[in-house]
Enzyme design. Sequence first.
Site, short mmCIF file in Angstrom:
data_model
loop_
_atom_site.label_atom_id
_atom_site.label_comp_id
_atom_site.label_asym_id
_atom_site.label_seq_id
_atom_site.Cartn_x
_atom_site.Cartn_y
_atom_site.Cartn_z
N ASP A 46 4.48 -4.68 -13.09
CA ASP A 46 3.63 -5.77 -12.60
C ASP A 46 2.26 -5.72 -13.28
OD1 ASP A 46 2.79 -7.98 -11.09
OD2 ASP A 46 2.05 -6.69 -9.49
N GLY A 88 1.16 -9.08 -16.99
CA GLY A 88 -0.03 -9.92 -17.20
C GLY A 88 -0.77 -9.56 -18.48
N ARG A 137 -1.31 -12.08 -21.86
CA ARG A 137 -2.57 -12.39 -22.53
C ARG A 137 -2.58 -11.90 -23.98
NH1 ARG A 137 -3.67 -11.47 -17.28
NH2 ARG A 137 -4.02 -9.24 -17.50
N SER A 183 2.09 -18.94 -19.08
CA SER A 183 2.73 -20.19 -18.67
C SER A 183 2.62 -20.32 -17.16
CB SER A 183 4.21 -20.22 -19.09
OG SER A 183 4.96 -19.25 -18.39
N ASP A 235 5.55 -14.25 -11.42
CA ASP A 235 4.86 -13.00 -11.11
C ASP A 235 4.52 -12.92 -9.62
OD1 ASP A 235 3.54 -10.50 -11.77
OD2 ASP A 235 1.66 -11.59 -11.50
N ASP A 260 6.11 -10.47 -6.79
CA ASP A 260 5.22 -9.63 -5.98
C ASP A 260 5.54 -9.81 -4.49
OD1 ASP A 260 3.91 -8.84 -8.30
OD2 ASP A 260 2.14 -10.08 -7.94
#
Length: 172
Positions: free
Chosen positions: A48, A52, A56, A62, A69, A73
């Site tokens: 997790d 991210g 980046r 998107s 995500d 979670d």
Amino acid sequence: MSAPVHPLLYVPNCIGYVRLLLLLAGLWCCSERPASFVLLYCCNLFLDLIDGMAARMLQQTSEFGAALDVVLDNVTRQALWIHVAPTLAPLVCALEWCVFAFTTSERDGWKTRCFKHAPPFVTVVMRDNFRSLPGALVIGGLMFTPLNLYLHTHIHTLRLAALSVGGGALRD
């Protein structure tokens, strides 16, 4: 020049699919194999963090990936809440899905725009995508509170597993 990659195949989204597989494997061994579950849950949390950053770095962000995500979670935490606190789980689940529904109702750019007019304590927590001390505390609480409860309920089994792996070297 190569053809553009469809967002479903972006690297961060593929990491999300692996997280889903880890969640399913974790649910399979949650009751009978707590040490395996904890390892799978921690791998899920680590991925997790990575998805991210990958989005980046690779410029593969998107709306689908952002929603995937958050859904992963929520589902990961809620599966654990249902296991460790079945009477509290519906409240936690309802709260998290309401937050998700309200924030994503903003459509494009929901992760940034929905908090512009939030109360000051919310903007402090959300600053830089939770990259602040209050944000880290909130995310840590969200992710590790159910894990802590799980560990508390399975500590005896985990101690026995550690003793058998360590050949008795970890005795009290």
